[in-house]
Design a protein around this motif. Structure first.
Motif, PDB file in Angstrom:
ATOM      1  N   GLU B 362       9.223  20.243  -1.524  1.00  0.00           N
ATOM      2  CA  GLU B 362       8.528  21.166  -2.422  1.00  0.00           C
ATOM      3  C   GLU B 362       9.493  21.709  -3.480  1.00  0.00           C
ATOM      4  O   GLU B 362       9.167  21.810  -4.660  1.00  0.00           O
ATOM      5  CB  GLU B 362       7.901  22.302  -1.599  1.00  0.00           C
ATOM      6  CG  GLU B 362       6.708  22.964  -2.250  1.00  0.00           C
ATOM      7  CD  GLU B 362       5.685  21.973  -2.823  1.00  0.00           C
ATOM      8  OE1 GLU B 362       5.245  22.207  -3.964  1.00  0.00           O
ATOM      9  OE2 GLU B 362       5.342  20.969  -2.147  1.00  0.00           O
ATOM     10  N   LYS B 365      10.292  19.082  -6.068  1.00  0.00           N
ATOM     11  CA  LYS B 365       9.168  18.913  -6.982  1.00  0.00           C
ATOM     12  C   LYS B 365       9.187  19.993  -8.063  1.00  0.00           C
ATOM     13  O   LYS B 365       9.055  19.708  -9.250  1.00  0.00           O
ATOM     14  CB  LYS B 365       7.875  18.998  -6.162  1.00  0.00           C
ATOM     15  CG  LYS B 365       6.689  18.364  -6.814  1.00  0.00           C
ATOM     16  CD  LYS B 365       5.520  18.324  -5.835  1.00  0.00           C
ATOM     17  CE  LYS B 365       4.240  18.613  -6.571  1.00  0.00           C
ATOM     18  NZ  LYS B 365       3.083  18.698  -5.692  1.00  0.00           N
ATOM     19  N   GLN B 366       9.412  21.227  -7.614  1.00  0.00           N
ATOM     20  CA  GLN B 366       9.508  22.325  -8.581  1.00  0.00           C
ATOM     21  C   GLN B 366      10.654  22.107  -9.554  1.00  0.00           C
ATOM     22  O   GLN B 366      10.565  22.432 -10.738  1.00  0.00           O
ATOM     23  CB  GLN B 366       9.721  23.648  -7.849  1.00  0.00           C
ATOM     24  CG  GLN B 366       8.445  24.235  -7.296  1.00  0.00           C
ATOM     25  CD  GLN B 366       8.721  25.463  -6.433  1.00  0.00           C
ATOM     26  OE1 GLN B 366       9.699  26.181  -6.666  1.00  0.00           O
ATOM     27  NE2 GLN B 366       7.882  25.679  -5.436  1.00  0.00           N
TER      28      GLN B 366
END
Lengths: 270, 398
Positions: B362, B365-366
């Motif tokens: 996550e 991805k950010q």
């Protein structure tokens, strides 16, 4: 202005003559062209389309029968060559705009071999693409400041899939992808090529696309573009370069490389 | 100074010299005025150090006067047959000259199959539109939105006289065309319209993003740690993004003064792979131009500069956000299970070898999204030089 004494003029004129003579006689080098040719070998039509086949070449030396080496001084010819580096393109865009030869000057006359490196020297490899001089002004051959250039780029297709082999330095340490490393990369991956038993100014060097294609058929994944050591699909193709994936150096001077040959393959020349 | 020097020795020569200087001077003055008056004022590119100068077609030298005329035309709704749409209607500056809808709607309400492309650094584009190897200049490209009839965009075809008449009766346009194309009679024509608009659009240059300040300006503080991590991922072999979005313009389709013609491959990303043999209205991309079956579903990889502003994404705007695009590439393509376009794009036989899929945490991805946002050039989307030249009441007519 006081006229120069007569003796001065004589000395001056004789210097000019000597310099002129040295300029004429001193450069004993000859113009040399070394051709490359794509060879499909016995893989023939099984190889679909070769979409890209380009590689950088430097440190070129021509060899005579006694093994004496004559450096080839590359002629600066934008966009393909600088004095330090040449880019060979055997596919080009839509089959045009190829560059199949090294051009330069070398001493010596009778050659029976050649030695060169495939790749970009560390000092030139980690530059700002935007300000890079030809032949390094190619965005599609550039990874990043950190990793530098793709030394060799081969993109092939067969009936079922696309395949790519992109070779370059790895293990390059820097602050980020767009900062150059201070120290050479831990795996330089420069291929040393030495070919003997032919006159490189008269016969082309064959670039064996069939060897790449055979590697492709053994691949698990369809690309080998960086993780040469751990990507299982890379093992076969890396072995064709003569490099050791574990340290990015030549094994036994890369004598085992199969990508560049002089022997005409059986399928194209019976 | 020369004349004084010579006068010291030859008084006669001084007079001759002055006469000579005067005539040379007036010749130069004449040339200068003539030069400006006849050819227009040469446009000076304002590029950061080291960035290459774009190529400009020889038959359309870039002048300040043409750019000014082009700017008016770009924003003028009267260029469409029904006077409802300007170029700027679908190419809006605040959206990096694209628009926030999946597909474009033409002036008569016809739906386009494709998403309006952003106009960012198009002066460097080797080819134009989403998939056409033959359209290599903006001048040539301009004919599609102006005259295209499948679908109708501005719908000028068949209404040429009427549209030109609207321009001819305006004193402003008479003056602007005269300044931009001074040598010609009957200068208010569509050839000049496309040359002027192409000139204006050619000046849409964007190199002032935080990424540029970090990468090219050498400013280590210009990017956050997350943006740097995202950039490293973007340029990694794990994600393979930079194979197609490469070079200073994050696109393979780059041409300029100092490079050899670019290799310009079109790619299959795995967005579609329809099972049906044919599907009415389906967009096969490059295949529709070349008729080569191997070119089915191939499209160009556009620049990612200012990509934050130009949502939605892909050739048909079918992915709404950058997060969706990233998920799409992470999955190595997209499967469509319903409808006539169903099929598994992930298994497209001609899918680019670089769309293999990947797994991101996550946080990673950010980071990649943050990096993509660092390619935003705020100055570009607010630069008044690219803005609407008309008074606000006219602008509202769009």
């Amino acid at each position: 202005m006081v006229p120069l004494p007569r003796t001065f003029r004589i000395i001056f004129l004789s210097w000019l003559t000597i310099i002129g003579l040295v300029a004429c006689v001193g450069d004993r080098s000859n113009s040399v062209v070394v051709q490359f040719e794509m060879d499909r070998g016995d893989a023939g039509n099984a190889i679909g389309e070769v979409r890209d086949l380009r590689f950088y070449v430097h440190d070129v030396e021509l060899l005579d029968a006694s093994g004496q080496a004559y450096p080839l001084a590359l002629t600066a010819l934008a966009p393909w060559q600088s004095a330090d580096l040449a880019l060979i393109d055997l596919v080009g865009q839509q089959q045009t705009n190829l560059n199949t030869a090294l051009r330069g000057r070398a001493q010596g006359e009778q050659f029976s071999g050649i030695r060169f490196k495939v790749g970009v020297p560390f000092t030139l490899n980690h530059v700002n693409l935007v300000t890079a001089a030809p032949p390094l002004d190619r965005g599609d051959l550039f990874w990043s400041w950190q990793t530098g250039y793709k030394f060799l780029r081969a993109d092939l297709t067969d009936a079922n899939r696309e395949w790519s082999f992109h070779l370059g330095s790895t293990g390059c340490v820097s602050a980020s992808a767009v900062r150059a490393p201070d120290q050479p990369c831990s795996r330089p991956n420069l291929i040393r090529v030495e070919l003997r038993g032919f006159d490189p100014t008269k016969e082309p060097i064959r670039v064996r696309i069939d060897e790449l294609f055979k590697s492709m058929s053994t691949l698990q994944s369809s690309v080998c573009t960086g993780d040469y050591e751990y990507d299982r699909g890379c093992a076969d193709v890396i072995s064709k370069t003569g490099l050791q994936a574990s340290n990015g150096e030549c094994m036994n001077d890369c004598r085992g490389q199969r990508l560049f040959t002089v022997h005409v393959s059986s399928a194209t020349h019976q | 100074m020369w004349s004084t020097l010579i006068a010291g020795r030859h008084p006669d020569a001084a007079r001759r010299m002055r006469g000579f200087a005067l005539s040379i001077g007036s010749m130069l003055l004449g040339l200068t005025i003539g030069g400006c008056g006849f050819n227009g004022t040469e446009y000076r590119w304002q590029l950061p150090d080291g960035f290459p100068t774009p190529l400009v077609p020889e038959d359309n030298p870039l002048t300040v006067e043409k750019i000014e005329l082009g700017r008016r035309l770009f924003y003028d709704t009267r260029l469409s047959a029904n006077a409802r749409q300007a170029c700027a209607s679908c190419h809006r500056q605040e959206h990096a000259f694209s628009e926030p809808s999946a597909i474009a709607i033409g002036s008569t309400g016809q739906k386009h199959r494709r998403n309006s492309m952003a106009l960012v650094n198009v002066a460097y584009s080797a080819t134009f539109t989403w998939a056409h190897p033959g359209i290599t200049t903006l001048e040539r490209h301009m004919l599609i939105p102006l005259f295209g009839d499948a679908p109708i965009e501005m719908g000028a075809g068949g209404h040429e006289k009427e549209i030109l008449q609207r321009l001819k009766v305006e004193a402003d346009y008479q003056r602007l065309f005269a300044e931009a194309f001074p040598f010609q009679r009957n200068r208010i024509n569509f050839d000049n319209v496309s040359k002027a608009i192409a000139s204006f659009v050619r000046t849409f240059v964007s190199f002032d993003s935080p990424f540029d300040r970090y990468a090219y300006g050498g400013d280590d503080s210009a990017l956050t740690e997350s943006e740097i991590r995202g950039m490293n991922l973007f340029m990694s072999e794990r994600l393979e993004c930079s194979h197609c979005h490469s070079g200073f313009n994050f696109s393979q389709f780059v041409t300029h003064e100092s490079n050899a013609p670019a290799e310009s491959p079109f790619h299959v990303t795995g967005l579609y792979h329809i099972e049906a043999q044919s599907a009415d209205g389906f967009d096969f991309g490059l295949f529709e131009v070349t008729s080569n079956p191997a070119d089915k579903d191939r499209f160009k990889a556009p620049t990612l500069r200012n990509i934050e502003y130009s949502a939605p994404y892909m050739h048909d705007g079918s992915l709404a956000t950058l997060e969706e695009v990233l998920d799409f590439y992470a999955a190595g393509g997209r499967e469509i299970t319903q409808g006539v376009w169903r099929g598994d794009g992930r298994k497209h036989p001609a899918k680019s070898a670089f769309v293999r899929g990947f797994v991101l945490t996550e946080q990673e991805k950010q980071d990649v999204i943050s990096f993509l946002h660092s390619l935003s050039d705020e100055r570009f989307v607010t630069d008044p030089r690219f803005g609407n030249p008309f008074a606000p009441d006219r602008a509202r007519r769009e």
